[in-house]
Design a protein around this motif. Structure first.
Motif, PDB file in Angstrom:
ATOM      1  N   ASN A 101       0.836  -1.191   0.000  1.00 15.85           N
ATOM      2  CA  ASN A 101       0.000   0.000   0.000  1.00 15.85           C
ATOM      3  C   ASN A 101       0.872   1.242   0.000  1.00 15.85           C
ATOM      4  OD1 ASN A 101      -2.509  -1.308   0.056  1.00 15.85           O
ATOM      5  ND2 ASN A 101      -2.455  -1.502   2.289  1.00 15.85           N
ATOM      6  N   THR A 102       0.302   2.348  -0.444  1.00 15.78           N
ATOM      7  CA  THR A 102       1.051   3.589  -0.329  1.00 15.78           C
ATOM      8  C   THR A 102       1.183   3.944   1.150  1.00 15.78           C
ATOM      9  OG1 THR A 102      -0.899   5.021  -0.401  1.00 15.78           O
ATOM     10  CG2 THR A 102       0.113   4.399  -2.517  1.00 15.78           C
ATOM     11  N   LEU A 103       2.189   4.728   1.452  1.00 14.58           N
ATOM     12  CA  LEU A 103       2.383   5.153   2.833  1.00 14.58           C
ATOM     13  C   LEU A 103       1.174   5.941   3.324  1.00 14.58           C
ATOM     14  CD1 LEU A 103       4.368   5.203   5.216  1.00 14.58           C
ATOM     15  CD2 LEU A 103       5.351   7.292   4.268  1.00 14.58           C
ATOM     16  N   ASP A 104       0.578   6.731   2.443  1.00 15.32           N
ATOM     17  CA  ASP A 104      -0.619   7.492   2.813  1.00 15.32           C
ATOM     18  C   ASP A 104      -1.753   6.550   3.226  1.00 15.32           C
ATOM     19  OD1 ASP A 104       0.527   9.967   2.350  1.00 15.32           O
ATOM     20  OD2 ASP A 104      -0.059  10.003   0.246  1.00 15.32           O
ATOM     21  N   GLU A 105      -1.942   5.477   2.460  1.00 16.90           N
ATOM     22  CA  GLU A 105      -2.992   4.520   2.779  1.00 16.90           C
ATOM     23  C   GLU A 105      -2.741   3.848   4.127  1.00 16.90           C
ATOM     24  OE1 GLU A 105      -4.418   2.930  -1.620  1.00 16.90           O
ATOM     25  OE2 GLU A 105      -2.589   2.119  -0.723  1.00 16.90           O
ATOM     26  N   MET A 106      -1.487   3.480   4.380  1.00 20.05           N
ATOM     27  CA  MET A 106      -1.146   2.818   5.634  1.00 20.05           C
ATOM     28  C   MET A 106      -1.390   3.728   6.826  1.00 20.05           C
ATOM     29  SD  MET A 106      -0.180  -0.327   5.057  1.00 20.05           S
ATOM     30  CE  MET A 106       0.789  -0.798   6.488  1.00 20.05           C
ATOM     31  N   LEU A 107      -1.141   5.027   6.639  1.00 19.81           N
ATOM     32  CA  LEU A 107      -1.289   5.990   7.736  1.00 19.81           C
ATOM     33  C   LEU A 107      -2.682   6.596   7.800  1.00 19.81           C
ATOM     34  CD1 LEU A 107       2.149   7.855   7.416  1.00 19.81           C
ATOM     35  CD2 LEU A 107       1.537   6.027   9.018  1.00 19.81           C
ATOM     36  N   GLY A 108      -3.504   6.295   6.790  1.00 20.79           N
ATOM     37  CA  GLY A 108      -4.850   6.850   6.769  1.00 20.79           C
ATOM     38  C   GLY A 108      -4.908   8.301   6.373  1.00 20.79           C
ATOM     39  N   PHE A 109      -3.919   8.756   5.599  1.00 20.38           N
ATOM     40  CA  PHE A 109      -3.877  10.146   5.174  1.00 20.38           C
ATOM     41  C   PHE A 109      -4.486  10.300   3.777  1.00 20.38           C
ATOM     42  CE2 PHE A 109       0.221  10.920   7.835  1.00 20.38           C
ATOM     43  CZ  PHE A 109      -0.546  10.919   8.991  1.00 20.38           C
ATOM     44  N   PRO A 110      -4.914  11.497   3.413  1.00 23.29           N
ATOM     45  CA  PRO A 110      -5.332  11.754   2.029  1.00 23.29           C
ATOM     46  C   PRO A 110      -4.144  11.526   1.087  1.00 23.29           C
ATOM     47  CG  PRO A 110      -6.012  13.548   3.491  1.00 23.29           C
ATOM     48  CD  PRO A 110      -5.078  12.684   4.282  1.00 23.29           C
ATOM     49  N   ASP A 111      -4.462  11.225  -0.157  1.00 23.10           N
ATOM     50  CA  ASP A 111      -3.419  10.951  -1.145  1.00 23.10           C
ATOM     51  C   ASP A 111      -2.564  12.196  -1.366  1.00 23.10           C
ATOM     52  OD1 ASP A 111      -1.822   9.995  -3.109  1.00 23.10           O
ATOM     53  OD2 ASP A 111      -3.378   9.842  -4.636  1.00 23.10           O
ATOM     54  N   SER A 112      -1.298  12.103  -0.992  1.00 23.52           N
ATOM     55  CA  SER A 112      -0.383  13.233  -1.138  1.00 23.52           C
ATOM     56  C   SER A 112       0.451  13.138  -2.403  1.00 23.52           C
ATOM     57  CB  SER A 112       0.556  13.294   0.075  1.00 23.52           C
ATOM     58  OG  SER A 112       1.419  12.166   0.095  1.00 23.52           O
ATOM     59  N   GLY A 113       0.356  11.971  -3.068  1.00 21.28           N
ATOM     60  CA  GLY A 113       1.182  11.764  -4.253  1.00 21.28           C
ATOM     61  C   GLY A 113       2.596  11.339  -3.925  1.00 21.28           C
ATOM     62  N   LEU A 114       2.902  11.146  -2.645  1.00 23.14           N
ATOM     63  CA  LEU A 114       4.241  10.715  -2.228  1.00 23.14           C
ATOM     64  C   LEU A 114       4.479   9.296  -2.729  1.00 23.14           C
ATOM     65  CD1 LEU A 114       6.670  11.689  -0.445  1.00 23.14           C
ATOM     66  CD2 LEU A 114       5.641  10.354   1.408  1.00 23.14           C
ATOM     67  N   PRO A 115       5.530   9.073  -3.520  1.00 18.89           N
ATOM     68  CA  PRO A 115       5.733   7.757  -4.133  1.00 18.89           C
ATOM     69  C   PRO A 115       6.402   6.748  -3.199  1.00 18.89           C
ATOM     70  CG  PRO A 115       7.470   9.234  -4.841  1.00 18.89           C
ATOM     71  CD  PRO A 115       6.550  10.051  -3.945  1.00 18.89           C
ATOM     72  N   MET A 116       5.872   6.626  -1.980  1.00 16.22           N
ATOM     73  CA  MET A 116       6.410   5.659  -1.029  1.00 16.22           C
ATOM     74  C   MET A 116       5.362   4.592  -0.753  1.00 16.22           C
ATOM     75  SD  MET A 116       8.684   7.533   1.910  1.00 16.22           S
ATOM     76  CE  MET A 116      10.352   8.096   1.570  1.00 16.22           C
ATOM     77  N   TYR A 117       5.808   3.332  -0.758  1.00 13.24           N
ATOM     78  CA  TYR A 117       4.911   2.211  -0.533  1.00 13.24           C
ATOM     79  C   TYR A 117       5.413   1.390   0.658  1.00 13.24           C
ATOM     80  CZ  TYR A 117       3.291   3.319  -5.264  1.00 13.24           C
ATOM     81  OH  TYR A 117       2.793   3.970  -6.371  1.00 13.24           O
ATOM     82  N   VAL A 118       4.485   0.749   1.351  1.00 13.33           N
ATOM     83  CA  VAL A 118       4.832  -0.101   2.485  1.00 13.33           C
ATOM     84  C   VAL A 118       4.532  -1.546   2.109  1.00 13.33           C
ATOM     85  CG1 VAL A 118       4.410  -0.631   4.914  1.00 13.33           C
ATOM     86  CG2 VAL A 118       4.293   1.743   4.104  1.00 13.33           C
ATOM     87  N   LEU A 119       5.535  -2.406   2.215  1.00  7.86           N
ATOM     88  CA  LEU A 119       5.382  -3.832   1.936  1.00  7.86           C
ATOM     89  C   LEU A 119       5.401  -4.593   3.257  1.00  7.86           C
ATOM     90  CD1 LEU A 119       5.282  -6.233  -0.072  1.00  7.86           C
ATOM     91  CD2 LEU A 119       7.804  -6.208  -0.023  1.00  7.86           C
ATOM     92  N   THR A 120       4.334  -5.336   3.527  1.00 11.16           N
ATOM     93  CA  THR A 120       4.248  -6.125   4.750  1.00 11.16           C
ATOM     94  C   THR A 120       3.264  -7.267   4.505  1.00 11.16           C
ATOM     95  OG1 THR A 120       3.874  -6.005   7.158  1.00 11.16           O
ATOM     96  CG2 THR A 120       2.422  -4.679   5.755  1.00 11.16           C
ATOM     97  N   ASN A 121       2.859  -7.976   5.563  1.00 13.50           N
ATOM     98  CA  ASN A 121       1.843  -9.012   5.421  1.00 13.50           C
ATOM     99  C   ASN A 121       0.564  -8.577   6.126  1.00 13.50           C
ATOM    100  OD1 ASN A 121       2.493  -9.421   8.140  1.00 13.50           O
ATOM    101  ND2 ASN A 121       3.835 -11.146   7.679  1.00 13.50           N
ATOM    102  N   ARG A 122      -0.452  -9.425   6.064  1.00 14.11           N
ATOM    103  CA  ARG A 122      -1.764  -9.040   6.579  1.00 14.11           C
ATOM    104  C   ARG A 122      -1.756  -8.730   8.069  1.00 14.11           C
ATOM    105  NH1 ARG A 122      -5.129  -6.817   3.090  1.00 14.11           N
ATOM    106  NH2 ARG A 122      -5.301  -8.037   1.186  1.00 14.11           N
ATOM    107  N   ASN A 123      -0.961  -9.472   8.828  1.00 18.18           N
ATOM    108  CA  ASN A 123      -0.942  -9.206  10.273  1.00 18.18           C
ATOM    109  C   ASN A 123       0.216  -8.303  10.679  1.00 18.18           C
ATOM    110  OD1 ASN A 123       1.221 -10.901  10.088  1.00 18.18           O
ATOM    111  ND2 ASN A 123       0.373 -12.530  11.361  1.00 18.18           N
ATOM    112  N   THR A 124       0.922  -7.745   9.673  1.00 21.49           N
ATOM    113  CA  THR A 124       2.042  -6.806   9.884  1.00 21.49           C
ATOM    114  C   THR A 124       3.064  -7.340  10.887  1.00 21.49           C
ATOM    115  OG1 THR A 124       0.887  -5.542  11.619  1.00 21.49           O
ATOM    116  CG2 THR A 124       0.593  -4.805   9.337  1.00 21.49           C
TER     117      THR A 124
END
Length: 284
Positions: A101-124
């Protein structure tokens, strides 16, 4: 410490046990990779260092009744006839579901266009191991249209993915950012690495290294030279157009004080005065 609980020292919620009743094929169908600092992995645990990734290694785990992350040891591999290559090849068949997911999605922020993604599993939990799976890296490359991407080790539970062609940060800045976040925001047991890695189109890893910064050469230097070499030393320095002063230094030696040196003139003077004249840099 009981080696069957080695991950417990890395995460308060981690539990690892060994269970030798499972058959070989069942183990290989359920491999989940766990990425850990190489220095923290006990010798009896099977591990594989991924070429191009310094400081960290992959441990192989599988689920049992005792734990979802049961470490595979050398003794278990011997008992079941499992090779390291079989463990590595089994990674693409992992049943663990990973998310990007994008970092914004992981943090619950509005889409900022920041091209950072977080790779993890379902239970983190231990989700950083996903980057060891070739098919996962291939999907990320496809997302970025085949372009290289950086892997920032956020923790043993997740990594940050950053497409190379969409970042304005230098590689040196990325390394400093990872190190700063590790010190300020990541608990020591959860730290993965201070390194930054780059994944190429062929799925290979490369550790990004800070450039070695050369120190500026001295602009002044003092050499003690035998009196018998005073004449040729003086003539050489005059020919080199080096600014210097000379004086007697005891009964047998003289001193040459050089100043306003450039890197080239310092190198040339140092080489001639020490090798040809038997002089020494003072103080050395």
């Amino acid at each position: 410490m009981n080696s069957t609980k080695f991950l417990l020292s890395l995460s308060a919620s981690g539990e690892v046990t060994y269970h030798h009743q499972t058959c070989k094929q069942e183990i290989l169908r359920q491999i989940t990779p766990v990425l850990l600092p190489e220095s923290t992995i006990p010798k009896e645990v099977m591990q594989k260092r991924l070429p191009g990734m310094d400081d960290i290694a992959v441990c192989f785990t599988y689920p049992t009744q005792q734990s979802k992350y049961t470490a595979i040891t050398h003794s278990l591999c011997t008992l079941q006839g499992i090779t390291t290559d079989e463990l590595v090849n089994a990674l693409d068949n992992t049943p663990t579901e990973y998310i990007l997911n994008t970092l914004d999605e992981m943090l619950g922020f509005p889409d900022s266009g920041l091209p950072m993604y977080v790779l993890t599993n379902r239970n983190t939990k231990y989700g950083a191991g996903a980057i060891a799976i070739p098919s996962v890296r291939r999907k990320i490359l496809d997302l970025f249209h085949g372009n290289d991407f950086y892997v920032l080790p956020s923790s043993i539970h997740e990594v940050i993915i950053l497409p190379v062609d969409r970042t304005d940060m230098s590689e040196e800045d990325l390394i400093h950012m990872v190190r700063s976040i590790n010190r300020s925001q990541v608990a020591v047991p959860d730290r993965l690495s201070d390194q930054v890695y780059r994944v190429s189109a062929d799925l290979s890893f490369h550790t990004i290294r800070l450039p070695i910064k050369k120190s500026a050469p001295p602009t002044e230097a003092n050499f003690i030279v035998p009196n018998c070499k005073h004449g040729i030393a003086k003539a050489f320095l005059q020919g080199l157009a080096v600014k210097f002063e000379t004086s007697q230094d005891g009964p047998d030696d003289c001193c040459f004080a050089l100043y306003d040196l450039t890197e080239q003139s310092y190198t040339a003077a140092h080489s001639f005065l020490t090798k040809k004249c038997g002089g020494v840099l003072f103080p050395d």
